[in-house]
Design a protein around this motif. Structure first.
Motif: not given
Ligand code: MN3
Length: 205
Positions: A27, A81, A130, A148, A163, A167
């Motif tokens: 990640h 992130h 998110w 994103q 998140d 993934h």
């Molecule tokens: Mn991510």
């Protein structure tokens, strides 16, 4: 100056078992690393290359169309992130205290109710994205963004984000997004969230 992948503020195995080591390695190193590389490629030799990612996301509409889509995806990915890594730490969890604790109580009734609402928003979100605790300029709210996209694009300040892309959890939890979100609260570092809240609360008066 090119954007850089920030080192994790803890070891890759430090959040285990809540966030397993392999998930965190991929990640951070691959997913986040790829966003940084693609953001730099999109901005190379443009007049936007010196701007912070927060500045870029706040004025996305001013960017030329071909750059805008890349900054939205990869600038958003970089900012989101970075905030996520800084919002987690080993053996945290618990509840926010002080001014943030009071603001959460005023907005949501209680910290457990905030957690319930943010987790529910994350579970209900269709597809990748998110779930957020934001300050919208007047107070706290829970929201989600697709892909994103960053709350900064709407002029909001992200205080805490989780998140919900597969993934982030699939290796350990497979399809069980709700299990992942329930455990995630155990690594939330409320002190960092409180620092963000203190800055925006001063700015908002
Ligand atoms: Mn991510």
């Amino acid at each position: 100056m090119p954007h850089a992948l920030p080192p994790l503020p803890y070891a890759y195995d430090a959040l285990s078992p809540t966030v397993d080591e392999l998930t965190l390695r991929i990640h951070h190193g691959k997913h986040h690393g790829d966003h940084v590389a693609a953001l730099n490629a999109a901005l190379a030799e443009t007049e936007w290359a010196e701007q912070s990612v927060e500045q870029l996301l706040a004025q996305l509409a001013r960017l030329p169309e071909d750059t805008r889509a890349a900054v939205r995806l990869h600038g958003g990915g970089h900012a989101n992130h970075t905030l996520l890594w800084e919002s987690m730490a080993p053996d945290r969890g618990g509840e926010p205290t002080g001014a943030l604790g009071e603001a959460v109580g005023a907005a949501f009734g209680s910290v457990p109710e905030l957690k319930r609402r943010l987790s529910a928003a994350g579970v209900a979100h269709v597809g990748s994205g998110w779930a957020w605790l934001i300050h919208d300029g007047t107070g706290l709210d829970v929201t989600t963004t697709p892909n994103q996209d960053s709350p900064l694009m709407d002029g909001h300040t992200p205080l805490l984000g989780v998140d919900v892309w597969e993934h982030a959890y699939y290796l350990k939890h497979q399809n069980r997004r709700a299990d992942y979100l329930e455990g995630w609260w155990n690594v939330v570092d409320w002190e960092r969230v409180a620092e963000r809240y203190a800055k925006v609360a001063i700015a908002a008066g």
